[in-house]
Design a protein around this motif. Structure first.
Motif, PDB file in Angstrom:
ATOM      1  N   LEU A 101       1.703  -3.314   3.767  1.00 14.11           N
ATOM      2  CA  LEU A 101       1.611  -2.289   2.739  1.00 14.11           C
ATOM      3  C   LEU A 101       0.460  -1.324   3.006  1.00 14.11           C
ATOM      4  O   LEU A 101       0.609  -0.101   2.869  1.00 14.11           O
ATOM      5  CB  LEU A 101       1.448  -2.945   1.359  1.00 14.11           C
ATOM      6  CG  LEU A 101       1.608  -2.044   0.133  1.00 14.11           C
ATOM      7  CD1 LEU A 101       2.961  -1.345   0.148  1.00 14.11           C
ATOM      8  CD2 LEU A 101       1.444  -2.842  -1.153  1.00 14.11           C
TER       9      LEU A 101
ATOM     10  N   THR B  74       0.305  -7.727   2.522  1.00 17.59           N
ATOM     11  CA  THR B  74      -0.787  -6.791   2.202  1.00 17.59           C
ATOM     12  C   THR B  74      -1.092  -5.896   3.405  1.00 17.59           C
ATOM     13  O   THR B  74      -1.263  -4.679   3.258  1.00 17.59           O
ATOM     14  CB  THR B  74      -2.056  -7.557   1.784  1.00 17.59           C
ATOM     15  OG1 THR B  74      -1.745  -8.413   0.685  1.00 17.59           O
ATOM     16  CG2 THR B  74      -3.160  -6.592   1.376  1.00 17.59           C
TER      17      THR B  74
ATOM     18  N   HIS C 150       6.536   2.596  -2.023  1.00 16.84           N
ATOM     19  CA  HIS C 150       5.549   1.528  -2.182  1.00 16.84           C
ATOM     20  C   HIS C 150       5.760   0.771  -3.494  1.00 16.84           C
ATOM     21  O   HIS C 150       5.614  -0.448  -3.554  1.00 16.84           O
ATOM     22  CB  HIS C 150       4.126   2.091  -2.149  1.00 16.84           C
ATOM     23  CG  HIS C 150       3.836   2.913  -0.927  1.00 16.84           C
ATOM     24  ND1 HIS C 150       4.444   2.685   0.291  1.00 16.84           N
ATOM     25  CD2 HIS C 150       3.009   3.968  -0.736  1.00 16.84           C
ATOM     26  CE1 HIS C 150       4.000   3.573   1.170  1.00 16.84           C
ATOM     27  NE2 HIS C 150       3.133   4.354   0.580  1.00 16.84           N
ATOM     28  N   SER C 151       6.096   1.512  -4.549  1.00 18.78           N
ATOM     29  CA  SER C 151       6.347   0.893  -5.856  1.00 18.78           C
ATOM     30  C   SER C 151       7.542  -0.056  -5.769  1.00 18.78           C
ATOM     31  O   SER C 151       7.497  -1.183  -6.284  1.00 18.78           O
ATOM     32  CB  SER C 151       6.628   1.968  -6.918  1.00 18.78           C
ATOM     33  OG  SER C 151       5.571   2.888  -6.992  1.00 18.78           O
TER      34      SER C 151
ATOM     35  N   CYS D 235       6.670  -3.388  -3.891  1.00 20.63           N
ATOM     36  CA  CYS D 235       5.931  -4.368  -4.692  1.00 20.63           C
ATOM     37  C   CYS D 235       6.815  -4.988  -5.776  1.00 20.63           C
ATOM     38  O   CYS D 235       6.779  -6.207  -5.997  1.00 20.63           O
ATOM     39  CB  CYS D 235       4.710  -3.704  -5.341  1.00 20.63           C
ATOM     40  SG  CYS D 235       3.505  -3.090  -4.150  1.00 20.63           S
TER      41      CYS D 235
END
Length: 311
Positions: free
Chosen positions: A279, A276, A249-250, A253
């Motif tokens: 995610l 969004t 996830h990091s 982004c």
């Protein structure tokens, strides 16, 4: 060194290398126009050299297996690397990264259809925001193009097939990912060596006067790709699936941010909504899968604690 510090160090390295490889490859496509399949072949060769060095330092041990057993998985490996790189070359970094998120629902659907594997209702529900988010992002991408969408879709399908095949081969031959990669990388490089002359302008590639910086960037790209694999396998082996998902996830982004800053890719408000949603869906999926795994482990432990009844 403290175990937590070592883990943190590898996590940071993995995030760093994963972001660098995407941005570096995109730079090679945009500013140099380096042939895609040739770049993938170079990556495979450098990865194999890196694995030979790792084996010499006892990072992993080679497991003897018949080459024919690795042929189809090497083909899938070729397809997934080449197609995802083509997706990166023809899409924005943001769209490329969002498209990759479709791999999760695609793998689940493949396992349900081909292997009759069952998933909970909650797992299936988490796929809705993922798929919806990807569709919204592609539809409103200001750089939308049909070729990029085709490559992204094919990349997702082949990547999903590859992941399913890796899972099967690991169980069948009791091999870890690095042992598999030791066979895949050279086989895939040889396959691409014979394909490149038919699909890419090899004469133009050799005739062009490449600067030392261009050559250095290509080699650096291959080295970084190897370290992405190396740190990923370490994290998978030494940490929990939840940790690996959070790292993912990091990267997701930060890559969106990197694409925006370095390549001046703008995001429409509808794309932001789509990203969004994707995610959120991925995070929910990771959470539900972790809960399901914990329940299975808990049930097994309860059964082990129960005393055997004498008849």
């Amino acid at each position: 060194m403290n175990k937590k510090l070592i883990t943190a160090f590898y996590l940071i390295l993995n995030i760093f290398f994963s972001i660098v490889i995407v941005l570096l490859n995109k730079w090679l496509y945009v500013h140099i126009g380096f042939p895609n399949i040739t770049l993938s072949m170079i990556h495979f060769v450098i990865t194999f050299i890196g694995l030979i060095i790792c084996e010499k330092f006892d990072v992993f041990c080679i497991k003897d297996i018949a080459i024919k057993e690795m042929f189809f998985i090497a083909m899938a490996f070729c397809g997934f690397v080449v197609l995802t790189n083509l997706s990166l070359a023809h899409n924005t970094v943001g769209t490329y990264q969002v498209a990759k998120m479709l791999t999760t629902p695609c793998v689940i659907i493949m396992q349900m259809i081909v292997y009759n594997k069952h998933f909970s209702i909650l797992v299936k529900l988490t796929l809705i925001p993922i798929i919806l988010g990807v569709v919204i992002n592609f539809y409103y991408d200001i750089q939308f193009n049909i070729i990029g969408t085709v490559y992204a879709t094919m990349g997702v399908l082949v990547t999903s097939l590859y992941q399913v095949m890796v899972n099967i081969k690991q169980k069948e031959f009791q091999m870890d990912p690095m042992q598999l990669l030791y066979y895949q990388a050279p086989l895939s490089a040889v396959m691409l060596f014979f394909i490149v002359p038919f699909l890419e302008p090899i004469e133009q590639t050799f005739a062009r006067s490449w600067s030392l910086i261009d050559i250095a960037m290509v080699i650096l790209s291959g080295i970084v790709a190897f370290f992405v694999n190396l740190t990923s396998y370490w994290i998978i082996g030494k940490t929990s699936p939840l940790t690996y998902n959070m790292v993912g996830h990091s990267k997701f982004c930060l890559l969106l941010l990197g694409g925006s800053l370095i390549f001046h890719e703008t995001l429409a408000i509808n794309q932001v909504i789509g990203i969004t949603l994707t995610l959120v869906g991925i995070i929910l999926y990771a959470h539900v899968k972790m809960k399901d795994t914990q329940m299975v482990v808990s049930d097994c432990e309860d059964k082990e604690r129960k005393p055997l009844h004498k008849v």
